[in-house]
Design an enzyme around this catalytic site. Structure first.
Site, short mmCIF file in Angstrom:
data_model
loop_
_atom_site.label_atom_id
_atom_site.label_comp_id
_atom_site.label_asym_id
_atom_site.label_seq_id
_atom_site.Cartn_x
_atom_site.Cartn_y
_atom_site.Cartn_z
CG HIS A 57 -8.35 2.04 -8.52
ND1 HIS A 57 -8.89 3.37 -7.92
CD2 HIS A 57 -7.42 1.74 -7.66
CE1 HIS A 57 -8.04 3.80 -7.07
NE2 HIS A 57 -7.05 3.11 -6.71
CG PHE A 58 -3.96 -0.41 -10.57
CD1 PHE A 58 -3.05 -0.48 -11.83
CD2 PHE A 58 -4.13 -1.43 -9.96
CE1 PHE A 58 -3.08 -1.91 -12.50
CE2 PHE A 58 -3.99 -2.85 -10.50
CZ PHE A 58 -3.48 -2.82 -11.69
CG HIS A 59 -4.42 0.96 -16.07
ND1 HIS A 59 -4.67 -0.17 -15.57
CD2 HIS A 59 -3.32 1.03 -16.91
CE1 HIS A 59 -3.84 -0.97 -16.11
NE2 HIS A 59 -2.89 -0.36 -16.87
CE1 TYR A 97 -1.68 7.89 -0.92
CE2 TYR A 97 -1.26 5.88 0.35
CZ TYR A 97 -2.09 6.75 -0.29
OH TYR A 97 -3.63 6.67 -0.08
NE ARG A 105 -5.50 -7.57 -10.95
CZ ARG A 105 -4.93 -7.03 -9.79
NH1 ARG A 105 -5.21 -6.80 -8.75
NH2 ARG A 105 -3.69 -6.66 -10.14
NE ARG A 106 -2.43 -9.71 -11.23
CZ ARG A 106 -1.80 -9.46 -9.73
NH1 ARG A 106 -2.20 -10.52 -8.65
NH2 ARG A 106 -0.74 -8.90 -9.74
CG HIS A 115 -1.88 1.47 1.09
ND1 HIS A 115 -2.65 1.48 0.10
CD2 HIS A 115 -1.68 2.44 1.38
CE1 HIS A 115 -3.13 2.85 -0.08
NE2 HIS A 115 -2.50 3.42 0.90
C1 HEM Z 1 -0.36 1.86 -23.12
C2 HEM Z 1 -0.76 1.88 -22.07
C3 HEM Z 1 -1.37 0.86 -21.23
C4 HEM Z 1 -2.26 -0.17 -21.65
C5 HEM Z 1 -2.88 -0.40 -22.91
C6 HEM Z 1 -2.40 -1.07 -20.36
C7 HEM Z 1 -3.08 -2.25 -20.40
C8 HEM Z 1 -3.38 -3.05 -19.20
C9 HEM Z 1 -4.21 -4.14 -19.02
C10 HEM Z 1 -5.29 -4.44 -20.25
C11 HEM Z 1 -4.20 -4.75 -18.07
C12 HEM Z 1 -4.71 -5.80 -17.21
C13 HEM Z 1 -4.58 -7.06 -17.66
C14 HEM Z 1 -5.07 -8.28 -16.72
O1 HEM Z 1 -5.47 -7.98 -15.64
O2 HEM Z 1 -5.28 -9.42 -17.49
C15 HEM Z 1 -2.95 -4.03 -17.35
C16 HEM Z 1 -2.41 -4.15 -16.11
C17 HEM Z 1 -1.41 -3.54 -15.37
N1 HEM Z 1 -0.94 -2.41 -15.81
FE1 HEM Z 1 -1.30 -1.60 -17.54
N2 HEM Z 1 -1.59 -0.51 -19.39
C18 HEM Z 1 -0.98 0.54 -19.88
C19 HEM Z 1 -0.20 1.50 -18.97
C20 HEM Z 1 0.00 1.12 -17.66
C21 HEM Z 1 0.99 2.48 -17.08
C22 HEM Z 1 1.47 3.87 -17.47
C23 HEM Z 1 1.10 1.59 -15.79
C24 HEM Z 1 1.74 2.16 -14.47
C25 HEM Z 1 2.89 2.99 -14.60
C26 HEM Z 1 0.45 0.29 -15.83
C27 HEM Z 1 0.40 -0.68 -14.78
C28 HEM Z 1 -0.13 -1.73 -14.77
C29 HEM Z 1 -0.13 -2.82 -13.62
C30 HEM Z 1 0.59 -2.88 -12.17
C31 HEM Z 1 -0.85 -3.87 -14.11
C32 HEM Z 1 -1.35 -5.27 -13.05
C33 HEM Z 1 -0.64 -6.29 -13.72
C34 HEM Z 1 -1.26 -7.36 -12.68
O3 HEM Z 1 -2.07 -7.59 -12.78
O4 HEM Z 1 -0.16 -8.47 -12.39
N3 HEM Z 1 0.00 -0.01 -16.84
N4 HEM Z 1 -2.58 -3.01 -18.04
CU LIG Z 2 -3.78 0.47 -0.57
#
Ligand code: HEM
Ligand SMILES: [Cu+2]
Length: 559
Positions: free
Chosen positions: A379-381, A232, A442-443, A228
Site C-alpha cells: 500500500h504505502f509504496h 499528509y 512484512r518486516r 498518521h
Molecule cells: C527502489 C525502490 C524501492 C524498493 C525496491 C523498495 C522495496 C521495499 C521492500 C521490499 C520493503 C518491505 C520489506 C519488509 O517489510 O520486509 C520496503 C519497505 C519500506 N519502503 Fe520501500 N522500496 C522502494 C522505494 C521506496 C520509497 C520511494 C519509499 C518512500 C518514499 C519507500 C518506503 C518504505 C518504507 C517506509 C518501508 C517500511 C519499512 C519498515 O517496515 O520498517 N520505499 N521497501
Molecule cells: Cu493512517
C-alpha cells in the site's frame, strides 16, 4: 531571469536540501532492492538475516523520513519565496535549520550503520517507526529529534516571510503556494509535537538509562498521533505540485484556487484526530474509540476525492487548450513525453489505486486481515513511495534548471524514467498486496515458517516472489536513470544559452477572490484543529496515564 538569479541565496538553500534528499534516495533505493531480493530469496549472501533489520531501518528512515522532509522543505522554500517574491529574513537562521536537519540525519544514519559495520559502537535496528520495546542508541533518537526540530525552523522561515509580506501588502490574499506551504507546516507543527514528546520525554531518557522503563502503549499512541498525520506531510507537497504546477505542465490552468485552499484546510483539521486507526490491533484502547476514529478516517477521503476531481479537470482544461477533443480523446493531447507531466500524472493514477487499498486498511474489521502483512508495504509504496516520490522526481526535472541555472541533460533518459517507475511499482506493489492477502508477513527477512504454507488464491508464491524481485529491479533502474539526469544536469556547465524552461506559474481560472477571506485566517483553523485533537486524544491518553507515566502495561481492556 530564472529563480537562481532572483534569489541566489534561497536557490542555494533549495539545492542543499534537495541534494541531501537525493543522497538519501540513492542509498535507500539500493537498500530497497537488496531487501526485496533478500526476502524473495534471490540474493542472500550479502548480509545476514539479522542485518536485514538494519538495512530495513535505513531504507524506511532514509526514504520516508529523510528524503521526504528534505525535499519538502526545499520545494516549499522555492514556492514561498517565489510566490511572495521576497527572500527569507535572516540567512544565519535559515542555514541554522538546514544544519540541524543535516546533523540529525547523520547521527541517525550512523547509528543505524552500527548494525552493519562492526567498528561503529551504536545500534538502531528499530525500524522507521522506532517503537518501544525495541531500543536504539541515544544518538539515533537525538538525530531524529534534531531532524524534526530543524524542519520546524523551515516552517518558521515561511511564516516569517508571510508576516513580512502581509505587513507590506495589507488586505491581499495569500498567494496560493505560500498558503499551501504554510498550512502544511502548521499541520507538521501540530503532529510532530507528539513524536517530539515521545522521543525527548520517553525514548531518549530511557535509552540513556535515566528512566527504567517506558509504557509501550502510551509511546505508540504518541507515535501514531504523529504517524498518521505525517502521511499528509508527505502527500501535501505532492498536492502542492499537482495543484499549482501540473495544470501548467498539461498546458492549462488550475480550475479553482479556493477549492485548493479548502482541501488543504480540511487536511489541517482532519489529519491528526485519526491516528488510532493504526492501533486497531493494540489492546488497551477501547473498541468504541477505535470505531470513532475509523469513522473520522473515512472523512479524510473527501479532500482527496476533491483533489482528484480538480486536478483531472485542470488537466482536461490543459488538453483542450492544446487542441484535444472528444469525451476521452483529450487524453491523447496531453504532453506524455514531458517527464514532469507524465511523472505527476502517473503518480496520481497510482495514488488512486493506493487510495482504494487505504480504505481497506482503515476498516476495523478488514484491517485484521492485512495487518502486519506485506500488503501494508504494498500500500504505502503506492502512496508515499510513488504518489510522493515520483511527483518529487517529476517536478525536479522542471525545478532543477531554475535553481542551478543549468539546462536539463539526458532528456531521453528523463522521458523514460517515470514509465519505468510505474511499471516497476505495478509489479512490486501488486504482488505485495496479493502476498499479504495470503498472509505473508512484512518486516521479516526470511518469511518462511515450518508447517506454514502460504497459498495465494490465484497462482503461487514463487510467481509473487518473482514479481516483487523483478519490480524492485525495474524500480532501481528507474532510480538510477533519475539520479543520472540530476548528476549530469548539476555537473553540466552553466552556459549562455537560455534555460528553455518557463518559470512562470499561472493563476487559477477562478481566483482566490471567489472564496471567503476567512480561508486565509490560519488562527481560526489552527484553533479548531487543536480542539479536535483534544477531543480525540484526551480520553485514551488519560486512561493510559492511570497507572503512572512510565509504567509498562495497559489499562484494563473495556468490554
Ligand atoms: C527502489 C525502490 C524501492 C524498493 C525496491 C523498495 C522495496 C521495499 C521492500 C521490499 C520493503 C518491505 C520489506 C519488509 O517489510 O520486509 C520496503 C519497505 C519500506 N519502503 Fe520501500 N522500496 C522502494 C522505494 C521506496 C520509497 C520511494 C519509499 C518512500 C518514499 C519507500 C518506503 C518504505 C518504507 C517506509 C518501508 C517500511 C519499512 C519498515 O517496515 O520498517 N520505499 N521497501
Ligand atoms: Cu493512517
Amino acid at each position: 531571469m530564472s529563480y537562481v538569479d532572483d534569489f541566489p541565496h534561497e536557490a542555494a538553500v533549495v539545492r542543499a536540501t534537495i541534494a541531501i534528499a537525493f543522497g538519501a534516495v540513492a542509498v535507500g533505493g539500493l537498500f530497497g532492492l537488496l531487501q526485496a531480493w533478500f526476502r524473495t530469496g534471490v540474493e542472500r549472501a550479502l548480509f545476514s538475516p539479522v542485518q536485514y533489520y538494519s538495512i530495513l531501518t535505513a531504507h524506511g528512515v532514509l526514504m520516508a523520513l529523510v528524503f521526504t522532509t528534505f525535499f519538502t522543505v526545499g520545494l516549499f522554500t522555492w514556492g514561498v519565496t517565489r510566490s511572495l517574491d521576497r527572500g527569507f529574513h535572516d540567512r544565519r537562521f535559515t542555514w541554522g535549520w538546514v544544519a540541524l536537519m543535516t546533523v540529525g540525519t547523520v547521527l541517525a544514519f550512523v547509528s543505524i550503520l552500527g548494525g552493519l559495520v562492526g567498528w561503529i559502537p551504536l545500534h538502531a535496528a528499530v525500524l522507521y517507526t522506532f517503537y518501544a520495546p525495541l531500543e536504539a542508541s541515544p544518538t539515533f533518537y537525538l538525530g531524529l529529534a534534531l531532524l524534526v526540530v530543524g524542519s520546524w525552523g523551515a516552517g518558521v522561515d515561511y511564516i516569517w516571510a508571510l508576516r513580512e509580506w502581509r505587513a507590506e501588502n495589507p488586505g491581499e490574499r495569500i498567494p496560493l503556494q505560500t498558503f499551501m506551504a504554510v498550512s502544511t507546516m502548521l499541520l507538521w507543527f501540530i503532529c510532530s509535537l507528539g513524536v517530539a514528546v515521545e522521543v525527548v520525554g520517553f525514548l531518549l531518557p530511557w535509552s540513556l538509562g535515566l528512566i527504567p522503563a517506558v509504557n509501550p502503549l502510551l509511546t505508540r499512541t504518541l507515535f501514531w498521533y504523529f504517524g498518521h498525520a505525517v502521511v499528509y506531510f508527505w502527500l501535501l507537497p505532492a498536492y502542492f505540485v499537482w495543484y499549482t504546477l501540473l495544470p501548467k505542465f498539461a498546458g492549462g490552468r488550475l480550475v479553482s484556487d479556493s477549492l485548493a485552499r479548502v482541501v488543504f484546510l480540511l487536511f489541517l483539521l482532519l489529519s491528526t484526530p485519526v491516528g488510532i486507526h493504526h492501533q486497531y490491533g493494540d489492546p488497551g484502547i477501547s473498541q468504541g474509540l477505535k470505531f470513532v476514529q475509523m469513522t473520522s478516517t473515512y472523512f479524510i477521503v473527501l479532500p482527496s476525492l476533491m483533489t482528484a476531481f480538480t486536478v483531472v479537470a485542470s488537466m482536461e482544461h490543459g488538453a483542450r487548450q492544446r487542441g484535444g477533443t472528444g469525451r476521452f480523446g483529450w487524453l491523447r493531447a496531453l504532453p506524455w513525453e514531458n517527464p514532469s507531466f507524465s511523472g505527476c500524472a502517473l503518480a496520481g493514477l497510482i495514488f488512486a489505486a493506493g487510495g482504494f487499498g487505504g480504505m481497506v486498511n482503515a476498516g476495523m474489521n478488514v484491517n485484521a486481515m492485512i495487518h502486519n502483512t506485506i500488503w501494508v508495504p504494498g500500500h504505502f509504496h503506492l502512496t508515499v513511495g510513488t504518489a510522493t516520490a515520483l511527483t518529487f522526481m517529476a517536478v525536479t526535472y522542471w525545478l532543477l534548471p531554475q535553481i542551478t541555472g543549468k539546462r536539463l541533460r539526458l532528456r531521453t533518459v528523463a522521458a523514460v524514467q517515470p514509465y519505468l517507475w510505474f511499471v516497476g511499482m505495478v509489479f512490486m506493489s501488486n504482488a505485495m498486496h496479493r502476498a499479504g492477502l495470503a498472509g505473508v508477513p512484512r518486516r521479516t527477512s526470511i518469511p518462511q515458517y515450518a508447517q506454514v504454507v502460504f497459498r495465494p488464491p490465484i497462482s503461487g508464491m514463487s510467481e509473487l516472489h518473482l514479481q516483487i524481485a523483478l519490480g524492485a529491479a525495474i524500480l532501481f533502474v528507474s532510480l538510477l536513470c533519475f539520479l543520472a539526469v540530476v548528476v549530469a544536469t548539476w555537473l553540466g556547465a552553466r552556459g549562455a544559452e537560455p534555460l528553455a524552461v518557463n518559470g512562470h506559474v499561472p493563476d487559477a481560472l477562478s481566483g482566490p477572490e471567489a472564496g471567503p477571506r476567512i480561508l486565509d485566517d490560519f488562527r481560526v483553523w489552527v484553533a479548531i484543529a487543536v480542539v479536535l485533537v483534544v477531543i480525540a486524544y484526551s480520553v485514551p491518553i488519560a486512561s493510559m496515564l492511570q497507572h503512572g507515566l512510565f509504567t509498562p502495561g495497559s489499562a484494563p481492556i473495556p468490554t
